[in-house]
Design a protein around this motif. Structure first.
Motif, PDB file in Angstrom:
ATOM      1  N   LEU A 133      10.165   2.071  -2.652  1.00 35.34           N
ATOM      2  CA  LEU A 133      10.132   0.820  -1.909  1.00 35.34           C
ATOM      3  C   LEU A 133      10.172   1.068  -0.402  1.00 35.34           C
ATOM      4  O   LEU A 133       9.543   0.334   0.378  1.00 35.34           O
ATOM      5  N   VAL A 134      10.876   2.097   0.034  1.00 38.59           N
ATOM      6  CA  VAL A 134      10.844   2.479   1.446  1.00 38.59           C
ATOM      7  C   VAL A 134       9.426   2.903   1.830  1.00 38.59           C
ATOM      8  O   VAL A 134       8.912   2.511   2.879  1.00 38.59           O
ATOM      9  N   GLU A 135       8.786   3.697   0.984  1.00 36.73           N
ATOM     10  CA  GLU A 135       7.409   4.119   1.243  1.00 36.73           C
ATOM     11  C   GLU A 135       6.458   2.926   1.322  1.00 36.73           C
ATOM     12  O   GLU A 135       5.485   2.938   2.078  1.00 36.73           O
ATOM     13  N   LEU A 136       6.776   1.887   0.558  1.00 35.91           N
ATOM     14  CA  LEU A 136       5.961   0.675   0.568  1.00 35.91           C
ATOM     15  C   LEU A 136       6.096  -0.099   1.874  1.00 35.91           C
ATOM     16  O   LEU A 136       5.264  -0.951   2.188  1.00 35.91           O
ATOM     17  N   GLY A 137       7.152   0.166   2.638  1.00 36.64           N
ATOM     18  CA  GLY A 137       7.370  -0.537   3.897  1.00 36.64           C
ATOM     19  C   GLY A 137       8.463  -1.574   3.835  1.00 36.64           C
ATOM     20  O   GLY A 137       8.648  -2.338   4.796  1.00 36.64           O
ATOM     21  N   ALA A 138       9.204  -1.619   2.725  1.00 36.40           N
ATOM     22  CA  ALA A 138      10.325  -2.549   2.629  1.00 36.40           C
ATOM     23  C   ALA A 138      11.527  -2.006   3.400  1.00 36.40           C
ATOM     24  O   ALA A 138      11.661  -0.802   3.612  1.00 36.40           O
ATOM     25  N   VAL A 139      12.396  -2.929   3.812  1.00 34.10           N
ATOM     26  CA  VAL A 139      13.681  -2.567   4.401  1.00 34.10           C
ATOM     27  C   VAL A 139      14.689  -2.577   3.256  1.00 34.10           C
ATOM     28  O   VAL A 139      14.947  -3.629   2.665  1.00 34.10           O
ATOM     29  N   VAL A 140      15.247  -1.431   2.926  1.00 34.38           N
ATOM     30  CA  VAL A 140      16.020  -1.295   1.694  1.00 34.38           C
ATOM     31  C   VAL A 140      17.496  -1.059   1.998  1.00 34.38           C
ATOM     32  O   VAL A 140      17.858  -0.185   2.794  1.00 34.38           O
ATOM     33  N   ILE A 141      18.345  -1.861   1.345  1.00 37.44           N
ATOM     34  CA  ILE A 141      19.802  -1.722   1.403  1.00 37.44           C
ATOM     35  C   ILE A 141      20.276  -1.315   0.021  1.00 37.44           C
ATOM     36  O   ILE A 141      19.895  -1.928  -0.984  1.00 37.44           O
ATOM     37  N   TRP A 142      21.106  -0.265  -0.055  1.00 41.07           N
ATOM     38  CA  TRP A 142      21.737   0.058  -1.328  1.00 41.07           C
ATOM     39  C   TRP A 142      23.144  -0.507  -1.323  1.00 41.07           C
ATOM     40  O   TRP A 142      23.956  -0.185  -0.450  1.00 41.07           O
ATOM     41  N   ARG A 143      23.432  -1.369  -2.311  1.00 46.79           N
ATOM     42  CA  ARG A 143      24.733  -2.013  -2.410  1.00 46.79           C
ATOM     43  C   ARG A 143      25.473  -1.408  -3.610  1.00 46.79           C
ATOM     44  O   ARG A 143      25.059  -1.581  -4.759  1.00 46.79           O
ATOM     45  N   GLU A 181      19.930   8.033  -0.785  1.00 48.26           N
ATOM     46  CA  GLU A 181      19.941   8.453   0.618  1.00 48.26           C
ATOM     47  C   GLU A 181      18.762   7.913   1.429  1.00 48.26           C
ATOM     48  O   GLU A 181      18.904   7.677   2.636  1.00 48.26           O
ATOM     49  N   PRO A 182      17.570   7.690   0.846  1.00 43.52           N
ATOM     50  CA  PRO A 182      16.477   7.142   1.652  1.00 43.52           C
ATOM     51  C   PRO A 182      16.671   5.697   2.121  1.00 43.52           C
ATOM     52  O   PRO A 182      15.891   5.204   2.943  1.00 43.52           O
ATOM     53  N   ALA A 183      17.686   4.987   1.601  1.00 43.21           N
ATOM     54  CA  ALA A 183      17.891   3.591   2.000  1.00 43.21           C
ATOM     55  C   ALA A 183      18.148   3.491   3.495  1.00 43.21           C
ATOM     56  O   ALA A 183      18.657   4.420   4.137  1.00 43.21           O
ATOM     57  N   HIS A 184      17.812   2.339   4.059  1.00 48.14           N
ATOM     58  CA  HIS A 184      18.026   2.115   5.500  1.00 48.14           C
ATOM     59  C   HIS A 184      19.471   1.776   5.819  1.00 48.14           C
ATOM     60  O   HIS A 184      19.925   1.992   6.946  1.00 48.14           O
ATOM     61  N   ALA A 185      20.195   1.193   4.857  1.00 47.25           N
ATOM     62  CA  ALA A 185      21.599   0.833   5.069  1.00 47.25           C
ATOM     63  C   ALA A 185      22.314   0.871   3.730  1.00 47.25           C
ATOM     64  O   ALA A 185      21.681   0.845   2.658  1.00 47.25           O
ATOM     65  N   PHE A 186      23.641   0.915   3.805  1.00 41.62           N
ATOM     66  CA  PHE A 186      24.471   1.052   2.615  1.00 41.62           C
ATOM     67  C   PHE A 186      25.623   0.049   2.709  1.00 41.62           C
ATOM     68  O   PHE A 186      26.208  -0.126   3.780  1.00 41.62           O
ATOM     69  N   VAL A 195      19.239  -3.259  -3.373  1.00 42.16           N
ATOM     70  CA  VAL A 195      19.289  -2.584  -4.664  1.00 42.16           C
ATOM     71  C   VAL A 195      20.757  -2.395  -5.036  1.00 42.16           C
ATOM     72  O   VAL A 195      21.513  -1.764  -4.295  1.00 42.16           O
ATOM     73  N   HIS A 196      21.150  -2.947  -6.174  1.00 42.70           N
ATOM     74  CA  HIS A 196      22.561  -2.995  -6.552  1.00 42.70           C
ATOM     75  C   HIS A 196      22.912  -1.901  -7.547  1.00 42.70           C
ATOM     76  O   HIS A 196      22.396  -1.860  -8.667  1.00 42.70           O
ATOM     77  N   ASP A 197      23.822  -1.005  -7.125  1.00 39.73           N
ATOM     78  CA  ASP A 197      24.436   0.001  -7.992  1.00 39.73           C
ATOM     79  C   ASP A 197      23.455   1.101  -8.403  1.00 39.73           C
ATOM     80  O   ASP A 197      22.273   1.077  -8.043  1.00 39.73           O
TER      81      ASP A 197
END
Length: 466
Positions: A152-162, A186-191, A140-142
């Motif tokens: 999307l985290v609740e859906l089971g995706a691995v989410v990165i915030w860029r 903040e809920p993202a798995h990585a940044f 997810v960008h910006d």
């Protein structure tokens, strides 16, 4: 008209082997092996990119290339663009300016703004949710699409915030902007940030990736152009006098040019800044630094950006264009004759990119006097074209320009220093050539797509295997 729904951007696969003549066979083979390993690891799961515009900025340009290379390497990848209304983009521009350390329009970021932001996120989620599967890696960008992260985290995706923007420090405006966006990201798995100092203290450093942007040397904005092509493209756009010579037939839209005097002579040294019409790019500061501190009688300044109607997620663009125009109109007539303002049409993105390419290649000096900068792709673009760069010592620019080796860095508040640096480059052809030669080499080593893809592959591998 807003539909409230995300749209999927079609992207053609790009064979990474085309980088071979630049990178060499070993780097290309390593990239192919890395892609194959990631493809096996993902085992049918996709990489999904989400941002807020398909055209008109560095993020969109990078995505088109990176998604193309990822598809070309056999990884299933899709690119989604959210939609929003003017109110939504006014709020996100306010956040954007705040993350750069500035007040923007000074408007509120309170309960009402959260409600409007949430409403757009909910409507886009209706379209995004069916396109994302559990286990997919979503980047997810910006701030604009950050309201999608938690669902999307609740859906089971691995989410990165860029996050592509940032400020080397903190002030009341950064704290306010982070206060607005923190709960969404903040809920993202990585940044991922372009520089480590851009990441606020509450980001878990164990899951912080520092990934500078990159350029594609084969994209229309960066591909090699012969000297005759450069002149023909600029004649076609209405930027250069031609003495009857034809313009390039690929240019079908004439630029909107504000000038007081004749068309530019191809032999006249040209100082160029190409940027969005954004207050952080400080076009008026460049103008005053040039007319007040670069000796008259020689070079001309050209300030160029996209037609503001072509950049949907930047509601301030038209305001900044008119502010810059008003500042130009207040100049004495002799100074106005030394400066031209150019809005390059966005009707055809390839045509727009070719004109920018030609403009950067024709420039004697490329300037990027940003007040704050996440990275500044226009710097890497000019460096790739072996142009000498004079740029602000802020943000990601300092990771690109090595002062005295690949260009000159200046204090963005020092207009006299800016003028002196431009004059130094204009007056010393040998040094200008050395800067350009070293600059191209630095981009080749650090800021091409293979390094960018390696960095993402390492981060995704850690996330999927943890």
């Amino acid at each position: 008209m807003e539909t409230g729904l995300a749209t999927r951007v079609p992207v053609e696969p790009i064979d990474v082997r085309r980088l071979g003549p630049i990178l060499g066979p070993e780097r290309v083979e390593e990239l192919l092996e890395t892609a194959a390993a990631l493809r096996r690891l993902l085992d049918g799961r996709r990489v999904v990119n989400v941002n807020s515009t398909p055209y008109g900025g560095g993020v969109a340009e990078m995505l088109r290339t990176l998604v193309g290379y990822t598809l070309g390497a056999g990884l299933e990848t899709i690119w989604l663009v959210i939609e929003g209304n003017p109110e939504f983009f006014t709020i996100t521009k306010r956040v954007h300016n705040g993350l750069y350390g500035g007040p923007g329009d000074g408007g509120e970021l309170g309960v009402a703004e959260h409600a409007r932001f949430d409403g757009v996120a909910e409507r886009n989620l209706e379209r995004v949710r069916p396109l994302v599967r559990a286990g997919d890696v979503v980047i997810v960008h910006d701030p604009q699409p950050s309201g999608l992260i938690a669902p999307l985290v609740e859906l089971g995706a691995v989410v990165i915030w860029r996050c592509h923007v940032g400020y080397d420090g903190s002030n009341e405006w950064t704290e306010r902007a982070w206060g607005f966006v923190r709960g969404y990201v903040e809920p993202a798995h990585a940044f991922v940030f372009s520089r480590e100092p851009f990441a606020p203290a509450w980001i878990d450093r164990a899951w912080l990736g520092v990934i500078p942007p990159s350029i594609d040397p084969f994209a229309p904005k960066n591909r090699d152009l012969r000297g005759a092509e450069v002149l023909a493209l600029l004649r076609g756009a209405g930027l250069l006098a031609g003495d009857g010579a034809p313009g390039d037939p690929r240019v079908r839209h004439v630029a909107n040019i504000v000038r007081d005097g004749t068309l530019l002579d191809p032999q006249t040294p040209l100082v160029v800044q190409v940027s969005r019409w954004d207050r952080m790019k400080d076009m008026t500061g460049v103008m005053h630094g040039f007319v007040e501190h670069v000796p008259a009688g020689g070079a001309r300044l050209l300030l160029a950006g996209p037609e503001t109607a072509g950049v949907e997620d930047d509601p301030e663009g038209a305001e900044v264009w008119h502010e810059t125009l008003a500042a130009w109109e207040r100049l004495p007539r002799a100074d106005r004759a030394r400066v031209q303002l150019v809005a390059i049409p966005m009707a055809d993105p390839v045509e727009n990119a070719l004109v920018v390419n030609a403009l950067q290649r024709h420039a004697s000096v490329v300037v990027q006097k940003s007040l704050a900068e996440g990275f500044g792709l226009t710097v890497a673009e000019a460096m790739w074209k072996a142009r000498p760069v004079v740029a602000s010592a802020v943000g990601g620019i300092v990771d690109q320009v090595v002062h005295g080796e690949t260009g000159l860095l200046v204090d963005p508040t020092d207009l006299a220093g800016l003028g002196a640096a431009i004059t130094r480059v204009l007056d010393d052809a040998v040094e200008a050539e050395r800067f350009g030669r070293n600059a191209r080499r630095r981009v080749e080593q650090r800021f091409l797509g293979d390094r960018h893809l390696f960095d993402y592959a390492r981060l995704i591998t850690r996330l999927v295997t943890s």
